[in-house]
Design a protein around this motif. Structure first.
Motif, short mmCIF file in Angstrom:
data_model
loop_
_atom_site.label_atom_id
_atom_site.label_comp_id
_atom_site.label_asym_id
_atom_site.label_seq_id
_atom_site.Cartn_x
_atom_site.Cartn_y
_atom_site.Cartn_z
N GLU A 136 12.75 118.66 7.54
CA GLU A 136 12.07 118.76 8.81
C GLU A 136 10.62 118.33 8.36
OE1 GLU A 136 10.91 122.18 11.79
OE2 GLU A 136 12.89 122.03 10.98
N ARG A 324 19.33 124.72 13.95
CA ARG A 324 18.56 124.62 15.06
C ARG A 324 18.92 123.09 15.28
NH1 ARG A 324 12.57 125.95 14.46
NH2 ARG A 324 12.72 125.29 16.52
N LEU B 163 0.84 121.34 17.77
CA LEU B 163 1.69 120.60 16.78
C LEU B 163 2.86 121.39 16.23
CD1 LEU B 163 -1.12 118.46 14.77
CD2 LEU B 163 0.67 117.44 16.21
N LYS B 382 9.30 126.16 5.99
CA LYS B 382 8.80 126.22 7.25
C LYS B 382 9.70 125.52 8.33
CE LYS B 382 5.47 122.84 8.04
NZ LYS B 382 4.04 122.21 8.42
N THR B 383 9.38 125.99 9.67
CA THR B 383 10.12 125.10 10.70
C THR B 383 9.19 124.92 11.73
OG1 THR B 383 12.17 124.92 12.05
CG2 THR B 383 11.42 126.98 11.76
N ILE B 384 9.31 123.96 12.47
CA ILE B 384 8.49 123.65 13.61
C ILE B 384 8.81 124.97 14.80
CG2 ILE B 384 10.43 122.39 15.09
CD1 ILE B 384 7.90 120.50 15.61
N SER B 385 7.83 125.32 15.40
CA SER B 385 7.57 126.43 16.38
C SER B 385 8.33 126.25 17.76
CB SER B 385 6.30 127.07 16.49
OG SER B 385 5.65 126.09 17.20
N PHE B 386 8.67 125.05 17.96
CA PHE B 386 9.25 124.70 19.04
C PHE B 386 10.47 123.89 19.18
CE2 PHE B 386 5.32 122.19 19.05
CZ PHE B 386 5.90 120.81 19.05
#
Lengths: 386, 386, 386, 386
Positions: A136, A324, B163, B382-386
């Motif tokens: 990611e 996800r 972002l 981590k991962t993107i928040s959206f």
């Protein structure tokens, strides 16, 4: 004058994914394909994708051997660094109009940086997806370096736009891997149509496939380094115990790849499982035929989420690797746990096949990508939209 | 046990920018500083930042020579690739708990990828800003690879969150370069306090500075490759014609750097401008003292936007290089155009000095960064928040 | 089928040396030339040999930017290492039948190793000579990697055989640089035949050349690192004091190159010598014309030993760089000492021109090399003869 | 102040060979050991020499992962190139007084060039031998780069001198591998003294060793690329057919390594030989104990020529790999031919053990090397002696 489109393919699964786009570029009257083959796509022990490509009519414009050995986290950045050094020279000599990079493997960053720093417009295929692992970080970083985005689903399109990319540079083409699935899906149902043992060799038992079979494809998870061995053993023990005819595929190269491979090898030599056959690799369309005929795919490969949703193949998806990602009704998610895994497999064995789903496109992605590459305005200067 | 904080400094301007954070890390009871010096920071012809660092009490833990020559767009990606290869080995041997990368120069990508791929938590200083050139691609890509974000302004903080970074990983510390400006600003006003000719040599005329003087610092713009020569000549002709005492600084290394440098050298040898003195480089605090005493700074350096806003130094900012960056009331923006440039300089000569502004922080960024490095939870997933 | 002959040229002086062989290969009915241009041969600040080559009708098959910056001993091995990485990829893609490497610059080792390790027959031009510096380690090591040896003199031939090479693999072709000298020598005597100021620009005084002039070309000596500055200053002071019209050439790239260059630049800016003009570079044949018209060549370049012996140009050779090389009667050797240097120059000014000498061949080396490349048996397996 | 001695070890067999010298350097009062571990010495699939070293009390000063994958001739030069890039940085940071490089593996060239180009005195262990393969090119080229030569036999000493090295820089210390053999030879005879299956695992049959056994160690020959498969199959078939208890060792890394390994793996999986056990690797002293107890060693490893001559172990040596090396009365040479091979093995089975021989020294090489490193004059400037 034809636009020169340089596509860098660095691994066997990436080739499978981009293959119909390569063909469409090659056939397009206004495009000239420059195929660069690098990294594990050149190596025998990762399936020698180069040979498949050549057999399927693609002639590489350059080859770059850049895989650096090391079973730990050192190999990934160094392989990327060496790739960046050499791909720069390749691009200098090929002078493409657009560079295309595929998906989110660590070494794709080399392609992205080379193009971005050399002021060559960069197209990224399959950005905007969410997985929650190192892929990611790579994927979204490549998005920030790319000038055009050919995404595979509507939610991916929205995400790339939210990342600050201009909406008119983001195109939901669907995923080119579905193109191949569509061809296969229209041809045959419920049997592989070939003898996989004879065609692909491999090692281990040769169970009778005529009453149905399982397929396993499980990769190590880079952010869970050190757990790869245990994760693969859970699947090995469960599947071995269930005693169903099983076709098992070795994983691809990654930090941790050797750990998974050696766990499989060790298990096989010690237990000699009576119903499992192991394949090193397979041509993508044969692999899809096998999947189409399978009772269930087990593992953490994106093929389960992606091609199998279009094909309607039941999937038991393990752990966080596909977390996800958009998915159709063909996926049951489970943790790395023997009981959960067995129970999910049994559920699929007792259920009807799931319906087809087009969340990843309708099977014309390759052609749409080629058309866009022929027509998008050439530019390498962008700014964030907010 | 102290946390080991590895800061990679690759250029003289980056050192100036991060210096107070280095000192605060070095002094922090729970932190151990591992300073890695690489790229142009090691090279004489870009100001030998390594010598300044050593003079100021920093001992490098490793040095990496990775600048590859070439006056075109080939040098940037190859320098990054070689940096990535070697920084991986450096990190392997130093085993830091957190890696810190500074700002957005092309080669900072090597630091970011090495840390991200090696599962070492990565802190990025000065993300979230907007400029509209290749630096922007680099900056936002590094944001997507980083685990902590120490940003310099409120608008930068908002942008990093947009972002897709988790808000609790984004900290507006202000910019460490302002720390230095604060020290200087409290010391003296309206005179450099030293003889720059004697202390730094340089070449050209030695105009009398006592009645006021201009300072020029203009870098090539990487996405406007090929125009660097004309862009610098516009400034040379305008400033030469105006005949005011002027201190001119050579630009730093970048694709195109040689073009700008050779244009300056050619102009100087041909026209021998009677009021301009040329410096190769200067210690950061002396440079700030010079700016504080200047009638006006001309060019496209971020120092005009950043330190000069806090110091209240008038600036004429040229072209797109600082486009969309936050700025205080001390900046007049002009295109590369002799008439516009002259008119803007004249406006400042006739106006009072602008007030101080804290858009880039209040001067305690270094200390805040060190405190955060000592306390943030260690994580690289981590991962993107959206 | 034509034999593919890959010649790797890494510097401007190497190009001058091999040029007639390149032309003979290109013209040979049984050979196909694959010209690879690398290292400083691509860089403006070392004379952009690539542009000269292209102007003279050679089309590069590949370019490799591999010069790594650093004014110390780090740059040479790293430049060689990067060259080796990339030349391997180049050879992989070009698939030559024979690789040719020229002389003894440090980076030629990259060419030699790449070919030797890839089992491609390797021809070495100009082995077997003696100099007593780092070049000698390189030169003899390349001999031990090479399969064919095209040497420039009888004593070089004997030395290569004594090094354990089979006599039938060693050919005294003479030096290709003499080929060019022969063409020039037959055309004109005692005047350059062109205005060097007009054609090549350069900086400094423009003394009248019609009454005779000196030429200076002095390189740093890699094993005397740290003394380059003083060594060049001795020559600068002596030549400046003597007040004769002088044409001075900047040295080529090497560890220490920057030190010599910066000493020259510093001297020039401080003393502005009234009779010296400085050139960055010159086409090889124009350079030879200049030499042919000169009263004396001063320095430590091999051109003084080699081309000048055939041309009968008086030479004052400084220091150890050409130690133990074969030489004709046109050379006076002196230490780095102002008195010795001045006295030797004066001796030549008062003496008649020395006679021509063919110790380095008769001027047909290029053609002989091409003929040998077309006919030697292809092999890459050898063993020491004793 | 102690002299800093940097020894670069790049492979498991090189470690075995240099181990007693490492210990003697470490124990020497005037020396400080800087051990650099690189290339296949770091990799699990080549025996993880790094772990053996650490277990035996050596702490690496730096690690360099530089093995580039590819089963063809591309991997060797690229691995060397990357090694050269990185070893330069390592030497820059370690600042040794002398660098030591061992033997003649392709990647040792990286060590030799880095030291030579950085003006660091270079000692070469085991130069001057003759083999007739690519190793020979490497070995003699390293000799031409080295300043001191610690050779293993009198004929090697003479050869290095004939190569033009000054006699006072060439020392016949004997081979350090004999030191280890001496220790073992004094301890036990005719039985391994441990259970190799239990201690080292491995795969395949577990024949009873108490009535005598064969040992096989056969490497691919780099200049006979493409024949490795057939060469190993000849030995596999012959040894399998003879039906004696056999301990078989996988070969080390080289171009072609994978071909040999995969041929062994394929044979084993297909034929499952009833009397052969396969080991990946073994601690050097255990390996010598096994050899000491063996009826015969079969293969082309230098251990047969070297340690086994001192130990008096019968050897059947295959093909050209050890051609022209000094050998004692314990070696029978045969071509790759099943009949010849079987006949030679039978001859040894029926003959008495050969006597001990000291052609490769008396077992004090490590100590002598350390003493020389402490006392040789430091210099890096040499010239050919003729």
């Amino acid at each position: 004058m034809k636009r020169k489109i340089c596509v860098v393919v660095t691994a066997r699964p990436s080739y499978s994914r981009i293959k119909t786009a390569l063909a469409a570029i090659q056939d397009h009257p206004q495009l000239e394909l420059q195929l660069v083959v690098a990294a594990s796509a050149l190596l025998d022990r990762y399936g020698a994708a180069i040979e498949v490509m050549q057999r399927e009519g693609f002639v590489p414009a350059a080859k770059v051997f850049n895989v650096i050995e090391g079973d730990d986290l050192v190999a990934a950045p160094k392989t990327t660094g060496l790739g960046l050094l050499e791909l720069t020279t390749v691009l200098l000599n090929l002078k493409p109009d657009i560079v295309v990079t595929v998906a989110d493997r660590f070494e794709t960053m080399a392609t992205a940086i080379a193009a971005a720093y050399m002021n060559i417009p960069l197209a990224h295929v399959q950005g905007g997806e969410v997985t929650g692992n190192i892929d990611e970080k790579v994927r979204h970083a490549v998005t920030k370096l790319a000038d055009y985005h050919f995404v595979a689903s509507e939610s991916a399109r929205e995400r790339v736009v939210r990342l600050g990319e201009e909406p008119e540079s983001v195109f939901n083409t669907g995923c080119p891997s579905i193109d191949l699935a569509r061809e296969i899906a229209d041809q045959i149902v419920n049997e592989p149509g070939f003898d996989p043992y004879e065609r692909y060799g491999g090692v281990g038992a040769r169970p009778d496939l005529s009453k149905g079979y399982l397929v396993v494809l499980q990769h190590p998870v880079t952010t869970e380094h050190g757990q790869a061995r245990e994760q693969i053993l859970i699947t090995l023990r469960t599947v071995d115990r269930m005693g169903l005819p099983t076709l098992w595929f070795w994983p691809n190269v990654d930090a941790g790849g050797d750990e998974t491979s050696s766990a499989i090898r060790g298990y096989r030599e010690k237990h000699n499982p009576a119903h499992i056959h192991f394949f090193k690799n397979m041509d993508p369309d044969d692999f899809l035929r096998l999947l189409l005929g399978a009772r269930c795919l087990i593992g953490n490969s994106s093929v389960g989420i992606r091609e199998c949703s279009f094909l309607g193949v039941p999937v038991v998806n393990l752990g966080s690797r596909q977390e996800r990602r958009d998915r159709g009704p063909n996926v049951i998610d489970v943790a790395y746990d023997e009981a959960q895994l067995e129970s999910a497999i049994r559920r699929w064995l007792e259920s009807p096949r799931p319906p087809r789903d087009t969340v990843y496109g309708g099977g014309d992605a390759g052609k749409r990508i080629a058309d866009l590459l022929a027509t998008v305005p050439l530019r390498f200067h962008k700014t964030i939209s907010f």
